[in-house]
Design an enzyme around this catalytic site. Structure first.
Site, PDB file in Angstrom:
ATOM      1  N   LYS A  84     -32.690 -23.924 -15.878  1.00 58.43           N
ATOM      2  CA  LYS A  84     -33.338 -22.639 -15.636  1.00 58.43           C
ATOM      3  C   LYS A  84     -32.803 -21.597 -16.627  1.00 58.43           C
ATOM      4  O   LYS A  84     -31.695 -21.098 -16.490  1.00 58.43           O
ATOM      5  CB  LYS A  84     -33.066 -22.142 -14.210  1.00 58.43           C
ATOM      6  CG  LYS A  84     -33.995 -20.989 -13.862  1.00 58.43           C
ATOM      7  CD  LYS A  84     -33.371 -19.934 -12.978  1.00 58.43           C
ATOM      8  CE  LYS A  84     -32.731 -18.796 -13.682  1.00 58.43           C
ATOM      9  NZ  LYS A  84     -33.546 -17.936 -14.528  1.00 58.43           N
TER      10      LYS A  84
ATOM     11  N   GLY B  36     -23.290 -16.250 -17.080  1.00 56.72           N
ATOM     12  CA  GLY B  36     -23.961 -14.976 -16.803  1.00 56.72           C
ATOM     13  C   GLY B  36     -22.949 -13.948 -16.346  1.00 56.72           C
ATOM     14  O   GLY B  36     -21.772 -14.027 -16.701  1.00 56.72           O
ATOM     15  N   SER B  37     -23.416 -13.004 -15.553  1.00 61.62           N
ATOM     16  CA  SER B  37     -22.544 -11.902 -15.165  1.00 61.62           C
ATOM     17  C   SER B  37     -21.605 -12.295 -14.021  1.00 61.62           C
ATOM     18  O   SER B  37     -21.875 -13.242 -13.277  1.00 61.62           O
ATOM     19  CB  SER B  37     -23.404 -10.717 -14.735  1.00 61.62           C
ATOM     20  OG  SER B  37     -24.180 -11.096 -13.624  1.00 61.62           O
TER      21      SER B  37
ATOM     22  N   GLY C 193     -22.344 -14.682 -10.762  1.00 63.34           N
ATOM     23  CA  GLY C 193     -21.486 -15.870 -10.710  1.00 63.34           C
ATOM     24  C   GLY C 193     -20.703 -15.959  -9.410  1.00 63.34           C
ATOM     25  O   GLY C 193     -20.604 -17.033  -8.803  1.00 63.34           O
TER      26      GLY C 193
ATOM     27  N   GLU D 281     -19.101 -19.372 -16.386  1.00 65.85           N
ATOM     28  CA  GLU D 281     -18.629 -18.627 -17.565  1.00 65.85           C
ATOM     29  C   GLU D 281     -19.224 -17.238 -17.445  1.00 65.85           C
ATOM     30  O   GLU D 281     -20.448 -17.093 -17.361  1.00 65.85           O
ATOM     31  CB  GLU D 281     -19.091 -19.287 -18.865  1.00 65.85           C
ATOM     32  CG  GLU D 281     -18.411 -20.606 -19.171  1.00 65.85           C
ATOM     33  CD  GLU D 281     -16.913 -20.501 -19.374  1.00 65.85           C
ATOM     34  OE1 GLU D 281     -16.395 -19.384 -19.572  1.00 65.85           O
ATOM     35  OE2 GLU D 281     -16.250 -21.551 -19.295  1.00 65.85           O
TER      36      GLU D 281
ATOM     37  N   CYS E 216     -20.243 -12.262 -24.844  1.00 65.70           N
ATOM     38  CA  CYS E 216     -19.166 -12.249 -23.838  1.00 65.70           C
ATOM     39  C   CYS E 216     -17.810 -12.166 -24.509  1.00 65.70           C
ATOM     40  O   CYS E 216     -16.839 -11.738 -23.897  1.00 65.70           O
ATOM     41  CB  CYS E 216     -19.266 -13.494 -22.970  1.00 65.70           C
ATOM     42  SG  CYS E 216     -19.406 -14.987 -23.941  1.00 65.70           S
TER      43      CYS E 216
ATOM     44  N   GLN F 194     -30.853  -2.872 -20.333  1.00 63.43           N
ATOM     45  CA  GLN F 194     -29.556  -2.965 -21.017  1.00 63.43           C
ATOM     46  C   GLN F 194     -29.289  -1.688 -21.821  1.00 63.43           C
ATOM     47  O   GLN F 194     -28.158  -1.191 -21.859  1.00 63.43           O
ATOM     48  CB  GLN F 194     -29.520  -4.200 -21.931  1.00 63.43           C
ATOM     49  CG  GLN F 194     -28.193  -4.416 -22.632  1.00 63.43           C
ATOM     50  CD  GLN F 194     -27.020  -4.655 -21.690  1.00 63.43           C
ATOM     51  OE1 GLN F 194     -27.070  -5.512 -20.832  1.00 63.43           O
ATOM     52  NE2 GLN F 194     -25.953  -3.858 -21.834  1.00 63.43           N
TER      53      GLN F 194
ATOM     54  N   GLU G 296     -17.390  -4.321 -18.193  1.00 65.39           N
ATOM     55  CA  GLU G 296     -18.151  -4.867 -19.316  1.00 65.39           C
ATOM     56  C   GLU G 296     -19.429  -4.048 -19.511  1.00 65.39           C
ATOM     57  O   GLU G 296     -20.228  -3.910 -18.585  1.00 65.39           O
ATOM     58  CB  GLU G 296     -18.509  -6.326 -19.042  1.00 65.39           C
ATOM     59  CG  GLU G 296     -19.204  -6.976 -20.222  1.00 65.39           C
ATOM     60  CD  GLU G 296     -19.617  -8.418 -19.949  1.00 65.39           C
ATOM     61  OE1 GLU G 296     -20.276  -8.648 -18.925  1.00 65.39           O
ATOM     62  OE2 GLU G 296     -19.290  -9.291 -20.767  1.00 65.39           O
TER      63      GLU G 296
HETATM   64  P1  NAD Z   1     -27.125 -12.649 -15.137  1.00 65.46           P
HETATM   65  O1  NAD Z   1     -25.967 -12.951 -14.270  1.00 65.46           O
HETATM   66  O2  NAD Z   1     -27.983 -11.510 -14.807  1.00 65.46           O
HETATM   67  O3  NAD Z   1     -28.087 -13.921 -15.232  1.00 65.46           O
HETATM   68  C1  NAD Z   1     -27.622 -15.184 -15.656  1.00 65.46           C
HETATM   69  C2  NAD Z   1     -28.572 -16.246 -15.124  1.00 65.46           C
HETATM   70  O4  NAD Z   1     -28.468 -16.303 -13.703  1.00 65.46           O
HETATM   71  C3  NAD Z   1     -30.039 -15.979 -15.422  1.00 65.46           C
HETATM   72  O5  NAD Z   1     -30.696 -17.189 -15.747  1.00 65.46           O
HETATM   73  C4  NAD Z   1     -30.551 -15.428 -14.101  1.00 65.46           C
HETATM   74  O6  NAD Z   1     -31.933 -15.608 -13.918  1.00 65.46           O
HETATM   75  C5  NAD Z   1     -29.746 -16.260 -13.118  1.00 65.46           C
HETATM   76  N1  NAD Z   1     -29.665 -15.699 -11.767  1.00 65.46           N
HETATM   77  C6  NAD Z   1     -29.767 -14.405 -11.392  1.00 65.46           C
HETATM   78  N2  NAD Z   1     -29.667 -14.293 -10.052  1.00 65.46           N
HETATM   79  C7  NAD Z   1     -29.472 -15.539  -9.572  1.00 65.46           C
HETATM   80  C8  NAD Z   1     -29.292 -16.079  -8.280  1.00 65.46           C
HETATM   81  N3  NAD Z   1     -29.273 -15.307  -7.194  1.00 65.46           N
HETATM   82  N4  NAD Z   1     -29.121 -17.403  -8.145  1.00 65.46           N
HETATM   83  C9  NAD Z   1     -29.104 -18.212  -9.234  1.00 65.46           C
HETATM   84  N5  NAD Z   1     -29.298 -17.758 -10.479  1.00 65.46           N
HETATM   85  C10 NAD Z   1     -29.464 -16.435 -10.658  1.00 65.46           C
HETATM   86  O7  NAD Z   1     -26.523 -12.516 -16.630  1.00 65.46           O
HETATM   87  P2  NAD Z   1     -27.316 -12.098 -17.974  1.00 65.46           P
HETATM   88  O8  NAD Z   1     -27.589 -10.649 -17.900  1.00 65.46           O
HETATM   89  O9  NAD Z   1     -28.425 -13.049 -18.250  1.00 65.46           O
HETATM   90  O10 NAD Z   1     -26.199 -12.383 -19.077  1.00 65.46           O
HETATM   91  C11 NAD Z   1     -25.234 -11.461 -19.460  1.00 65.46           C
HETATM   92  C12 NAD Z   1     -23.882 -11.841 -18.877  1.00 65.46           C
HETATM   93  O11 NAD Z   1     -23.544 -13.165 -19.268  1.00 65.46           O
HETATM   94  C13 NAD Z   1     -22.753 -10.975 -19.370  1.00 65.46           C
HETATM   95  O12 NAD Z   1     -21.919 -10.620 -18.297  1.00 65.46           O
HETATM   96  C14 NAD Z   1     -22.001 -11.875 -20.336  1.00 65.46           C
HETATM   97  O13 NAD Z   1     -20.649 -11.559 -20.515  1.00 65.46           O
HETATM   98  C15 NAD Z   1     -22.185 -13.201 -19.708  1.00 65.46           C
HETATM   99  N6  NAD Z   1     -21.993 -14.276 -20.672  1.00 65.46           N
HETATM  100  C16 NAD Z   1     -20.857 -15.047 -20.571  1.00 65.46           C
HETATM  101  C17 NAD Z   1     -20.616 -16.066 -21.470  1.00 65.46           C
HETATM  102  C18 NAD Z   1     -19.411 -16.926 -21.344  1.00 65.46           C
HETATM  103  O14 NAD Z   1     -19.461 -18.059 -21.799  1.00 65.46           O
HETATM  104  N7  NAD Z   1     -18.320 -16.461 -20.742  1.00 65.46           N
HETATM  105  C19 NAD Z   1     -21.528 -16.296 -22.510  1.00 65.46           C
HETATM  106  C20 NAD Z   1     -22.661 -15.488 -22.592  1.00 65.46           C
HETATM  107  C21 NAD Z   1     -22.880 -14.496 -21.665  1.00 65.46           C
END
Ligand code: NAD
Length: 481
Positions: A173, A226-227, A231, A250, A284, A331, A383
């Site tokens: 996804k 993701g965030s 997470g 992550e 990130c 953003q 962040e």
């Molecule tokens: P996000 O948490 O909004 O979304 C990430 C993913 O989770 C998306 O595919 C989203 O659709 C999904 N999601 C959202 N709600 C969900 C739920 N309730 N259940 C399951 N899945 C759900 O993050 P974003 O805005 O897409 O990405 C930015 C964030 O990602 C930043 O915080 C960044 O630091 C982090 N990031 C971390 C790394 C790493 O490896 N540490 C790498 C890249 C980005």
């Protein structure tokens, strides 16, 4: 060209009832395509197909897996310019960054094609005479892969490649903002000859598709990037579910870059510009806290401010652009709100932060530099995920190290120094998963582990050989022959 995309479920491309447009952040008049918003039922079908495919795929030959992953990697590399262009068009990183990320994705598939052949177990003596002990690794089952928007091809690659290499079935996804790259990658994966059900693409909302994966008893493991907020919630659901799911997270960063008095000034400035502002600060591993000792502070800030004047912010696809637009309006709003928060907290906005007009309507913002920042301020603790850096002045190395580690994150931590003593001490004592000396905090190799500590990561590391910790499970067998 506008794409009209479908999901890939149980070996077939499937129309979705609901579609959503994907916009180019460099030019919001440019619609990249229409992409599915899958239902929970679509996700459930994909999970069922993956479950049905697992027994055969988990026992498939490592030669077959190697050949398929190699084919995927080769095609990505052969089409790097076209895929990189699509990525830049929908995400907004520059064309060079988009192509670079695409190459990395190709290399990841090639790396894991080799790893298929290298997975090994152990045979060890037993403490009981005559007994044989074997430790083997087995695939885990159906894995749910949930990815963010900021690395639309590399992050999917570093989850999908090891998942398939070690014999698992995948429900992928991608993030809502970058479906076109996910779709193009999936077309390549599908063409490589995987049996039906082994790989499924389900584009849609996290709250619908993601939640369906978390609810399913048949998804045994979830790898999420993701965030922190998403997470944390997701991990709690995985632990509470019956049976419990394996989970790998992550998440965010508030990465420090320490500049010591003895640093080479040019290196310090270039590392900061690269890690804080390139990819529009949407990494990130971006340096968002620049911790500078007193003896070099003013020279560093002057040189950095001067360097920022020459940065070209424009359409991601335009030759000469060094920094593309912010990914979307929300953003951009977040970045602007932190500029206000920083000023209200008493920091000085030394440079940048303005909205910029370009030839096309897009989310253009000048990279911003705060000085006079205290590490307790929100702009130093939370962040922002945009091109905003905060300079924190400290008196010496010891204070720099303490401030660098004083954060709830722990992804990447950097230092700029010509002193072997400080470099070695920092490598040992930085509380982060990755440490950089005289290099930007962002920018890593694809064949070694990636991940952090504290609020940045949870569960086993991704990438390199270490990926097997998550995508396999260990079995210990005892035999009395
Ligand atoms: P996000 O948490 O909004 O979304 C990430 C993913 O989770 C998306 O595919 C989203 O659709 C999904 N999601 C959202 N709600 C969900 C739920 N309730 N259940 C399951 N899945 C759900 O993050 P974003 O805005 O897409 O990405 C930015 C964030 O990602 C930043 O915080 C960044 O630091 C982090 N990031 C971390 C790394 C790493 O490896 N540490 C790498 C890249 C980005």
């Amino acid at each position: 060209m506008t794409i009209h995309a479908k999901n890939f479920i149980a070996g077939e491309w499937v129309e979705a009832r609901e579609m959503a447009p994907d916009l180019n952040p460099s030019n919001t008049d440019d619609v990249v395509g229409q992409f599915p918003r899958a239902s929970a039922a679509d996700a459930e079908k994909a999970i069922a197909a993956a479950k049905a495919a697992f027994p055969a795929w988990s026992r498939s030959s490592i030669q077959e897996r190697h050949d398929i992953l190699k084919k995927i990697g080769d095609e990505i590399l052969a089409r790097k310019d076209e895929l990189g262009r699509l990525l830049s068009r929908e995400e907004g990183k520059t064309l060079a960054e988009g192509i670079g990320e695409t190459v990395r994705a190709g290399q990841i598939f090639l790396f894991f094609s080799g790893e298929c052949l290298r997975l090994a177990g152990e045979k060890v003596p037993s403490v009981r005479p005559g007994v044989d002990v074997e430790i083997t690794r087995e695939p885990i089952g159906v894995v749910g892969l949930i990815t963010p928007w900021n690395f639309p091809i590399a992050i999917p690659a570093w989850k999908i490649a090891p998942a398939l290499a070690y014999g698992n079935c995948v429900v992928f996804k991608p993030a809502d903002l970058v479906p076109a790259t996910a779709h193009a990658l999936s077309e390549i994966i599908v063409r490589a000859g995987l049996p039906a059900g082994v790989f499924n693409l389900v584009m849609g909302r996290g709250s619908v598709v993601g939640e369906a994966m978390l609810r399913s008893r048949d998804v045994v493991a979830v790898s999420f990037t993701g965030s922190v907020a998403t997470g944390r919630k997701l991990a709690a659901t995985c632990i509470e579910s019956d049976p419990m799911k394996k989970v790998q997270l992550e998440m965010g960063g508030k990465n420090p870059f320490v500049v010591l008095d003895d640093a080479d000034l040019k290196t310090a400035v270039e590392c900061t510009v690269n890690a804080a502002f390139f990819s529009t600060g949407q990494r990130c591993t971006a340096s968002s806290r620049v911790i500078v000792t007193g003896g070099i502070h003013d020279r560093f800030v002057d040189a950095l401010t001067e360097r920022m004047k020459s940065l070209v912010v424009d359409d991601a696809l335009k030759p000469g652009t060094q920094i593309g637009p912010v990914v979307d309006q929300s953003q951009l709003d977040q970045n602007l709100s932190y500029l206000k928060i920083g000023r209200d907290e008493g920091a000085t906005l030394k440079a940048g932060g303005e909205l910029l007009n370009r030839a096309t309507p897009g989310f253009y913002m000048a990279p911003a530099l705060f000085t006079g920042v205290d590490n307790s301020m929100r702009i130093a603790r939370e962040e922002i995920f945009g091109p905003v850096a905060a300079v924190i002045r400290v008196k010496d190395y010891d204070e720099a190290l303490a401030v660098a580690n004083d954060t709830s994150f722990g992804l990447s931590s950097g230092i700029c120094t010509t002193s072997l003593k400080y470099a070695s001490h920092f490598k040992r004592n930085a509380d982060a998963g990755m440490v950089m000396v005289n290099l930007p905090t962002a920018g890593v190799d694809y064949h070694v582990p990636f991940g952090g500590r504290k609020g940045s990561s949870y569960g086993p590391r991704e990438q390199g050989r270490y990926a097997q910790e998550f995508y396999t499970t260990v079995k210990t067998s005892y035999t009395l022959p």
